[in-house]
Design a protein around this motif. Structure first.
Motif, short mmCIF file in Angstrom:
data_model
loop_
_atom_site.label_atom_id
_atom_site.label_comp_id
_atom_site.label_asym_id
_atom_site.label_seq_id
_atom_site.Cartn_x
_atom_site.Cartn_y
_atom_site.Cartn_z
N ILE A 12 0.84 -1.20 0.00
CA ILE A 12 0.00 0.00 0.00
C ILE A 12 0.87 1.24 0.00
O ILE A 12 0.60 2.21 -0.73
N LYS A 13 1.94 1.25 0.78
CA LYS A 13 2.86 2.39 0.80
C LYS A 13 3.51 2.57 -0.56
O LYS A 13 3.67 3.69 -1.05
N ARG A 14 3.89 1.46 -1.17
CA ARG A 14 4.54 1.51 -2.48
C ARG A 14 3.59 2.07 -3.55
O ARG A 14 3.99 2.92 -4.35
N ILE A 15 2.36 1.62 -3.54
CA ILE A 15 1.36 2.11 -4.49
C ILE A 15 1.07 3.58 -4.24
O ILE A 15 0.97 4.38 -5.18
N SER A 16 0.97 3.97 -2.98
CA SER A 16 0.72 5.37 -2.63
C SER A 16 1.85 6.26 -3.11
O SER A 16 1.62 7.35 -3.65
N LEU A 17 3.09 5.81 -2.93
CA LEU A 17 4.24 6.58 -3.39
C LEU A 17 4.22 6.72 -4.91
O LEU A 17 4.48 7.80 -5.44
N PHE A 18 3.89 5.65 -5.61
CA PHE A 18 3.82 5.71 -7.07
C PHE A 18 2.74 6.69 -7.52
O PHE A 18 2.96 7.49 -8.43
N LEU A 19 1.56 6.64 -6.90
CA LEU A 19 0.48 7.55 -7.27
C LEU A 19 0.86 9.00 -6.97
O LEU A 19 0.56 9.90 -7.77
N PHE A 20 1.52 9.25 -5.85
CA PHE A 20 1.94 10.60 -5.50
C PHE A 20 2.96 11.12 -6.52
O PHE A 20 2.86 12.26 -6.98
N ALA A 21 3.92 10.29 -6.90
CA ALA A 21 4.92 10.69 -7.89
C ALA A 21 4.26 10.96 -9.24
O ALA A 21 4.60 11.93 -9.93
N SER A 22 3.29 10.14 -9.62
CA SER A 22 2.56 10.34 -10.87
C SER A 22 1.80 11.66 -10.86
O SER A 22 1.76 12.38 -11.85
N LEU A 23 1.20 11.97 -9.72
CA LEU A 23 0.47 13.22 -9.59
C LEU A 23 1.39 14.42 -9.74
O LEU A 23 1.06 15.39 -10.42
N ILE A 24 2.56 14.35 -9.14
CA ILE A 24 3.53 15.45 -9.26
C ILE A 24 3.96 15.64 -10.71
O ILE A 24 4.01 16.76 -11.22
N VAL A 25 4.25 14.54 -11.39
CA VAL A 25 4.65 14.61 -12.80
C VAL A 25 3.52 15.19 -13.64
O VAL A 25 3.73 16.09 -14.47
N TYR A 26 2.30 14.73 -13.43
CA TYR A 26 1.15 15.23 -14.18
C TYR A 26 0.95 16.72 -13.93
O TYR A 26 0.77 17.50 -14.87
N ALA A 27 0.99 17.13 -12.68
CA ALA A 27 0.77 18.54 -12.34
C ALA A 27 1.87 19.42 -12.92
O ALA A 27 1.60 20.54 -13.37
N THR A 28 3.07 18.93 -12.95
CA THR A 28 4.20 19.73 -13.45
C THR A 28 4.12 19.93 -14.96
O THR A 28 4.24 21.05 -15.44
N PHE A 29 3.90 18.86 -15.69
CA PHE A 29 3.96 18.96 -17.14
C PHE A 29 2.67 19.43 -17.78
O PHE A 29 2.67 20.29 -18.63
N PHE A 30 1.56 18.87 -17.40
CA PHE A 30 0.33 19.15 -18.11
C PHE A 30 -0.28 20.49 -17.74
O PHE A 30 -0.89 21.14 -18.57
N THR A 31 -0.14 20.95 -16.53
CA THR A 31 -0.66 22.27 -16.20
C THR A 31 0.18 23.35 -16.86
O THR A 31 -0.35 24.39 -17.24
N GLU A 32 1.47 23.13 -17.02
CA GLU A 32 2.32 24.09 -17.71
C GLU A 32 1.93 24.19 -19.18
O GLU A 32 1.86 25.28 -19.74
N LYS A 33 1.63 23.06 -19.79
CA LYS A 33 1.19 23.06 -21.19
C LYS A 33 -0.12 23.83 -21.34
O LYS A 33 -0.28 24.64 -22.25
N ALA A 34 -1.04 23.59 -20.44
CA ALA A 34 -2.33 24.29 -20.50
C ALA A 34 -2.13 25.80 -20.33
O ALA A 34 -2.78 26.61 -21.02
N ARG A 35 -1.24 26.18 -19.42
CA ARG A 35 -0.98 27.61 -19.20
C ARG A 35 -0.38 28.24 -20.47
O ARG A 35 -0.78 29.33 -20.88
#
Length: 81
Positions: free
Chosen positions: A32-55
């Motif tokens: 569960i910790k491993r999956i949570s860490l993966f989801l958190f890292a994915s969220l950071i990557v998504y927020a960093t790249f895709f919100t910048e593109k939209a902006r």
């Protein structure tokens, strides 16, 4: 007793001896910790790249609206290679 080794913290239970619900619970918590860490890292990557593109897309639309849109003054045909 036969079985696979089971790891709980710093303890290694050989061949399933003394390995019960505590060990299974520990392994579930680890996954569960491993999956949570993966989801958190994915969220950071998504927020960093895709919100910048939209902006940047919004900025290009704003600048095009100020300039009056895209204008093509001359059509150029490229030579075949």
């Amino acid at each position: 007793m036969t079985g696979t080794p089971c790891v709980t913290g710093d303890l290694l239970h050989q061949f399933g001896e003394g390995c019960g619900s505590t060990c299974r619970t520990s392994m579930k918590a680890f996954h569960i910790k491993r999956i949570s860490l993966f989801l958190f890292a994915s969220l950071i990557v998504y927020a960093t790249f895709f919100t910048e593109k939209a902006r940047l897309d919004r900025e290009v639309k704003r600048l095009c609206a100020i300039d009056g849109g895209i204008r093509v003054y001359e059509k150029v045909t490229l030579p075949a290679v």
